[in-house]
Each structure stands twice: as structure tokens, then as C-alpha cells.
Scaffold this motif. Structure first.
Motif, PDB file in Angstrom:
ATOM      1  N   VAL A 171       0.842  -1.202   0.000  1.00  0.00           N
ATOM      2  CA  VAL A 171       0.000   0.000   0.000  1.00  0.00           C
ATOM      3  C   VAL A 171       0.877   1.253   0.000  1.00  0.00           C
ATOM      4  O   VAL A 171       0.683   2.171  -0.793  1.00  0.00           O
ATOM      5  CB  VAL A 171      -0.979  -0.007   1.197  1.00  0.00           C
ATOM      6  N   ARG A 172       1.860   1.279   0.864  1.00  0.00           N
ATOM      7  CA  ARG A 172       2.767   2.434   0.935  1.00  0.00           C
ATOM      8  C   ARG A 172       3.511   2.614  -0.378  1.00  0.00           C
ATOM      9  O   ARG A 172       3.629   3.727  -0.899  1.00  0.00           O
ATOM     10  CB  ARG A 172       3.763   2.263   2.078  1.00  0.00           C
ATOM     11  N   HIS A 221       1.317   3.881  -3.181  1.00  0.00           N
ATOM     12  CA  HIS A 221       1.083   5.309  -2.955  1.00  0.00           C
ATOM     13  C   HIS A 221       2.307   6.128  -3.410  1.00  0.00           C
ATOM     14  O   HIS A 221       2.160   7.144  -4.108  1.00  0.00           O
ATOM     15  CB  HIS A 221       0.766   5.570  -1.483  1.00  0.00           C
ATOM     16  N   GLU A 222       3.499   5.692  -3.021  1.00  0.00           N
ATOM     17  CA  GLU A 222       4.719   6.395  -3.434  1.00  0.00           C
ATOM     18  C   GLU A 222       4.862   6.394  -4.953  1.00  0.00           C
ATOM     19  O   GLU A 222       5.256   7.398  -5.543  1.00  0.00           O
ATOM     20  CB  GLU A 222       5.954   5.754  -2.792  1.00  0.00           C
ATOM     21  N   MET A 252       2.451   6.229  -7.153  1.00  0.00           N
ATOM     22  CA  MET A 252       1.471   7.159  -7.708  1.00  0.00           C
ATOM     23  C   MET A 252       1.928   8.601  -7.531  1.00  0.00           C
ATOM     24  O   MET A 252       1.753   9.427  -8.443  1.00  0.00           O
ATOM     25  CB  MET A 252       0.101   6.923  -7.060  1.00  0.00           C
ATOM     26  N   GLN A 253       2.531   8.912  -6.401  1.00  0.00           N
ATOM     27  CA  GLN A 253       3.038  10.259  -6.163  1.00  0.00           C
ATOM     28  C   GLN A 253       4.144  10.605  -7.174  1.00  0.00           C
ATOM     29  O   GLN A 253       4.162  11.700  -7.716  1.00  0.00           O
ATOM     30  CB  GLN A 253       3.589  10.392  -4.743  1.00  0.00           C
TER      31      GLN A 253
END
Length: 154
Positions: A138-139, A142-143, A145-146
Motif C-alpha cells: 500500500v505504501r 502510494h509512493e 502514484m506520487q
């Protein structure tokens, strides 16, 4: 990466068998050349095949690393060596598109200990990154996608 590791492990087992046989390298190569003409594998040709495919597979992993815009300081530092990266890519192409087993690029790779060492150094942080990624997806998603929103890591 797991397939690459499996190939390295299998090659290592074949090399262990070669060591245990006591035959010298010249004798192993001579036997391999004779076996190749008969389309038969030997311990030496299997070890060679496993490591050949492991290096080619590593480049396939690197291709996706770049395409998926993964980022890791240790990996990225090694990938910054464009000459070695290009040599690994050329080797992969030789593996999958060679006309002959004794293609000149195979021979060059066998003596290119710097590239073999660099490839092993590259595999280690890629493996470590992917292990961390799967431990906390998940982390990492997210990274990722950022990074994609900000224009990528590179």
C-alpha cells in the motif's frame, strides 16, 4: 527477480557438481564442445545455460524497473552506468537472438568479470527493494502514484 534467482541457484548447484568432479576447466570445455555437437547437455553446459539465462533475465527485470519508474538510490546508482547497462542489454539480445552457441558476444561475456560482478551487485538491491515493496505494498503503490503525478523519479 525470483526466476533470475532460481537460475543462479540452479547454476550454482551445477558448478558445485563440476567442482566435485575434479575435472579442470579446459577438460570441461572440451567435453561441452563435443556434447554440443551431439545436442546433449553436460554439467558444464547446464551451469553455463543457467547463468546465461540468469543474466538475460536480470535485464528483463531492469527493463520493467525502468518502464514502471521504480526508484531506489542503490539501484538507480548502478543503473546510472549506462555503458554496463547497454552491455547487459546487448548480452540479453545475444542470448535470445544468437546464431551460434559460440557467438563472439558469449565469449566476451564469459571474460567480462566486471559486468558479471556489476550484475550481481545490481540484483541485490533490486531484490531488497522488491522484498520491501511486497512487505508494504500500500505504501509503495502510494509512493509510485506520487512519483507518477510529479513526473517520475528520473
Amino acid at each position: 527477480m525470483m526466476r533470475c534467482d532460481a537460475l543462479v541457484e540452479a547454476g550454482g548447484r551445477e558448478l558445485q557438481l563440476l567442482d566435485e568432479s575434479g575435472a579442470d576447466d579446459a577438460k570441461n570445455r572440451e567435453g561441452a564442445a563435443f556434447a554440443l555437437k551431439r545436442m546433449q547437455n553436460t554439467t558444464f553446459t547446464r551451469a553455463d545455460a543457467y547463468f546465461t539465462f540468469a543474466l538475460a533475465t536480470l535485464y528483463a527485470v531492469v527493463e520493467k524497473w525502468i518502464a514502471w519508474d521504480f526508484a531506489d538510490p542503490a539501484v538507480d546508482a548502478l543503473l546510472a552506468d549506462k555503458a554496463k547497462l547497454r552491455r547487459l542489454k546487448n548480452y540479453r539480445n545475444t542470448v535470445f537472438h544468437a546464431d551460434y552457441y559460440d557467438h563472439a558476444d558469449f565469449a566476451a561475456m564469459a571474460t567480462d568479470l566486471d559486468l558479471v560482478s556489476w550484475s550481481a551487485q545490481l540484483a541485490s538491491p533490486i531484490r531488497a527493494y522488491l522484498t520491501r515493496w511486497h512487505a508494504d505494498p500500500v505504501r509503495h503503490v502510494h509512493e509510485q502514484m506520487q512519483r507518477a503525478r510529479s513526473g517520475g523519479a528520473s
